[in-house]
Design a protein around this motif. Structure first.
Motif, PDB file in Angstrom:
ATOM      1  N   TYR A 128      19.352  92.365  62.655  1.00 39.86           N
ATOM      2  CA  TYR A 128      18.142  91.556  62.761  1.00 39.86           C
ATOM      3  C   TYR A 128      18.226  90.352  61.829  1.00 39.86           C
ATOM      4  O   TYR A 128      18.847  90.421  60.773  1.00 39.86           O
ATOM      5  CB  TYR A 128      16.906  92.363  62.349  1.00 39.86           C
ATOM      6  N   VAL A 130      15.236  88.405  59.871  1.00 33.96           N
ATOM      7  CA  VAL A 130      13.825  88.679  59.621  1.00 33.96           C
ATOM      8  C   VAL A 130      13.077  87.392  59.296  1.00 33.96           C
ATOM      9  O   VAL A 130      13.557  86.547  58.539  1.00 33.96           O
ATOM     10  CB  VAL A 130      13.659  89.712  58.491  1.00 33.96           C
ATOM     11  N   LEU A 153      11.867  89.223  50.221  1.00 36.06           N
ATOM     12  CA  LEU A 153      12.996  89.500  51.100  1.00 36.06           C
ATOM     13  C   LEU A 153      14.292  88.907  50.566  1.00 36.06           C
ATOM     14  O   LEU A 153      15.363  89.499  50.687  1.00 36.06           O
ATOM     15  CB  LEU A 153      12.713  88.971  52.507  1.00 36.06           C
ATOM     16  N   ASN A 158      19.552  94.982  50.645  1.00 39.56           N
ATOM     17  CA  ASN A 158      19.527  95.573  51.979  1.00 39.56           C
ATOM     18  C   ASN A 158      20.317  96.881  51.957  1.00 39.56           C
ATOM     19  O   ASN A 158      21.452  96.961  52.400  1.00 39.56           O
ATOM     20  CB  ASN A 158      20.128  94.600  52.997  1.00 39.56           C
ATOM     21  N   VAL A 165      19.697  93.842  58.011  1.00 39.83           N
ATOM     22  CA  VAL A 165      18.661  92.822  58.029  1.00 39.83           C
ATOM     23  C   VAL A 165      19.173  91.571  57.330  1.00 39.83           C
ATOM     24  O   VAL A 165      19.576  91.627  56.164  1.00 39.83           O
ATOM     25  CB  VAL A 165      17.376  93.319  57.337  1.00 39.83           C
ATOM     26  N   VAL A 167      18.404  87.704  55.991  1.00 35.60           N
ATOM     27  CA  VAL A 167      17.288  86.866  55.552  1.00 35.60           C
ATOM     28  C   VAL A 167      17.699  85.400  55.623  1.00 35.60           C
ATOM     29  O   VAL A 167      18.730  85.020  55.062  1.00 35.60           O
ATOM     30  CB  VAL A 167      16.879  87.230  54.111  1.00 35.60           C
ATOM     31  N   PHE A 203      13.217  89.724  63.888  1.00 33.97           N
ATOM     32  CA  PHE A 203      12.260  90.736  63.452  1.00 33.97           C
ATOM     33  C   PHE A 203      11.199  90.058  62.591  1.00 33.97           C
ATOM     34  O   PHE A 203      11.511  89.437  61.578  1.00 33.97           O
ATOM     35  CB  PHE A 203      12.997  91.818  62.656  1.00 33.97           C
ATOM     36  N   PHE A 205       8.149  90.215  60.068  1.00 32.29           N
ATOM     37  CA  PHE A 205       7.484  91.034  59.057  1.00 32.29           C
ATOM     38  C   PHE A 205       6.309  90.192  58.566  1.00 32.29           C
ATOM     39  O   PHE A 205       6.478  89.269  57.773  1.00 32.29           O
ATOM     40  CB  PHE A 205       8.459  91.359  57.926  1.00 32.29           C
ATOM     41  N   THR A 218       4.514  94.219  62.548  1.00 35.64           N
ATOM     42  CA  THR A 218       5.935  93.989  62.812  1.00 35.64           C
ATOM     43  C   THR A 218       6.167  93.966  64.322  1.00 35.64           C
ATOM     44  O   THR A 218       5.525  94.707  65.067  1.00 35.64           O
ATOM     45  CB  THR A 218       6.824  95.077  62.184  1.00 35.64           C
ATOM     46  N   THR A 220       9.478  92.467  67.394  1.00 32.48           N
ATOM     47  CA  THR A 220      10.807  91.868  67.555  1.00 32.48           C
ATOM     48  C   THR A 220      10.855  90.963  68.778  1.00 32.48           C
ATOM     49  O   THR A 220      10.058  91.104  69.710  1.00 32.48           O
ATOM     50  CB  THR A 220      11.903  92.947  67.716  1.00 32.48           C
ATOM     51  N   TRP A 250       7.387  97.201  53.060  1.00 31.03           N
ATOM     52  CA  TRP A 250       8.659  97.002  53.753  1.00 31.03           C
ATOM     53  C   TRP A 250       9.271  98.342  54.153  1.00 31.03           C
ATOM     54  O   TRP A 250       9.723  98.513  55.293  1.00 31.03           O
ATOM     55  CB  TRP A 250       9.601  96.213  52.854  1.00 31.03           C
TER      56      TRP A 250
END
Length: 361
Positions: A128, A130, A153, A158, A165, A167, A203, A205, A218, A220, A250
């Motif tokens: 993903y 995010v 984030l 991770n 994930v 960022v 994704f 958040f 959340t 997707t 999270w």
């Protein structure tokens, strides 16, 4: 300088971006000290593969199912390993340290779990990228430096074994793309961002704060209706500062996604398999004897007679697990299955208990 540090950290987080591989376990530190560096290396790598095996089991099974996984010897673990890559090796005369990545054999691993009746995940979630969303009042923050979700984030590790994930770094290219697509509510057009970060899905958040109440949502893009619907929950933050509570928000968000993904992607061992056999007989009494013996096998979930023919019975054996287990269970009661040449069918016959047989699915 602060912006540069965050930018560098974000680049580190999103490095890689390879397609998710359920059977790959990476970044395992290993170390040992023995009488020589070679001996230490051998022990360290063996221990590392065992640790990788249990990390894989934690990915493939739920905590309750993990308890059903039998403890394997190091040799048994090695038999499940496809390859090992080693990096960052450091040695002295007696010490060895390194980082290893281990990939396990998919079929052999699945067979092992099936034989032990442990339900397992059959597909890892895709990588993903995010998008951090923070709304307070009418203001929506995305990749701004004062967005507390974005700051969290970028600084997190991770370390979830199941999810990869990535960022965004928050550079100008990202900011423009994300803002434009967010403003129009686009379900498409995210491909440049996905390609940049080696991901397959976006994704979101998103936190919406109204006084002490924070709603976490959340979802997707593209949506996976089988495994993930929109998730939502609320958190009360008396201080009004969401930053201290972001880690648990999270974790809860990922837990919801994981539950949904596992529900849709876990191998269901509760449904028995069916195996058709032809049973040669001379009399109906002989079949009754065979049928009685079959029912003695605790492994079988049932025997269904489908047809009687002259000197032959067609039956279906119901069982849970792997074919090797069925073969072992039948041999334990003095029977085995064997292929009928040229027909593609299987025949169930009596044999001496000590006779070796190999069942092939």
């Amino acid at each position: 300088m602060k912006k540069f540090i965050f930018l560098l950290y974000g680049m580190m987080l999103c490095a890689g971006g390879a397609k998710a591989d359920l059977y790959q376990v990476s970044g395992i530190p290993v170390a040992a000290e023995l009488s020589s560096a070679n001996e230490a290396r051998e022990v360290a790598l063996a221990n590392g593969q065992t640790e990788a095996f249990w990390q894989l089991m934690r990915k493939m099974t739920t905590p309750s199912e993990l308890q059903k996984v039998p403890v394997l010897s190091q040799d048994e673990v090695v038999n499940l390993v496809q390859n090992v890559s080693v990096s960052n090796e450091k040695t002295t005369d007696t010490k060895y340290m390194a980082t290893i990545s281990v990939r396990f054999k998919p079929k052999e691993t699945q067979d092992f779990l099936t034989q032990n009746q442990v339900p397992f995940l059959i597909q890892a979630p895709p990588p993903y990228v995010v998008i951090p969303v923070f709304k307070k009042g009418e203001k929506v923050e995305l990749l701004e430096e004062d967005n507390p979700v974005f700051i969290f984030l970028k600084q997190m590790e991770n370390n979830n074994p199941l999810f990869e994930v990535n960022v965004p770094t928050g550079d100008g290219e990202d900011v423009v793309l994300v803002q434009e697509l967010w403003d129009v509510g686009a379900e498409e057009g995210w491909e440049p961002l996905l390609k940049k970060y080696g991901a397959e899905r976006v994704f979101f958040f998103a936190l919406e704060q109204l006084g002490p109440s924070v709603t976490v949502r959340t979802w997707t893009i593209p949506a996976d209706k089988e495994a993930l619907e929109r998730q939502e929950f609320q958190v009360i933050v008396p201080s009004g500062d969401v930053a201290p509570d972001l880690p648990r928000m999270w974790r809860k968000s990922l837990a919801q996604i994981e539950t949904a993904w596992r529900r849709a992607r876990t191998n269901d061992l509760t449904t028995p398999s069916m195996f058709w056999v032809s049973v040669p007989i001379e009399t109906i009494q002989e079949w009754q004897s065979i049928y009685t013996d079959l029912l003695k096998s605790g492994f079988l979930n049932g025997v269904e007679v489908r047809a009687f023919r002259p000197r032959q019975v067609l039956a279906a054996l119901r069982y849970k697990g792997a074919g090797e287990q069925l073969d072992a269970a039948l041999r334990s009661i003095g029977m085995r299955v064997r292929p009928l040449p040229g027909s593609g069918a299987w025949e169930l016959v009596r044999v001496p208990v000590e006779t070796e047989g190999v069942f092939v699915e």
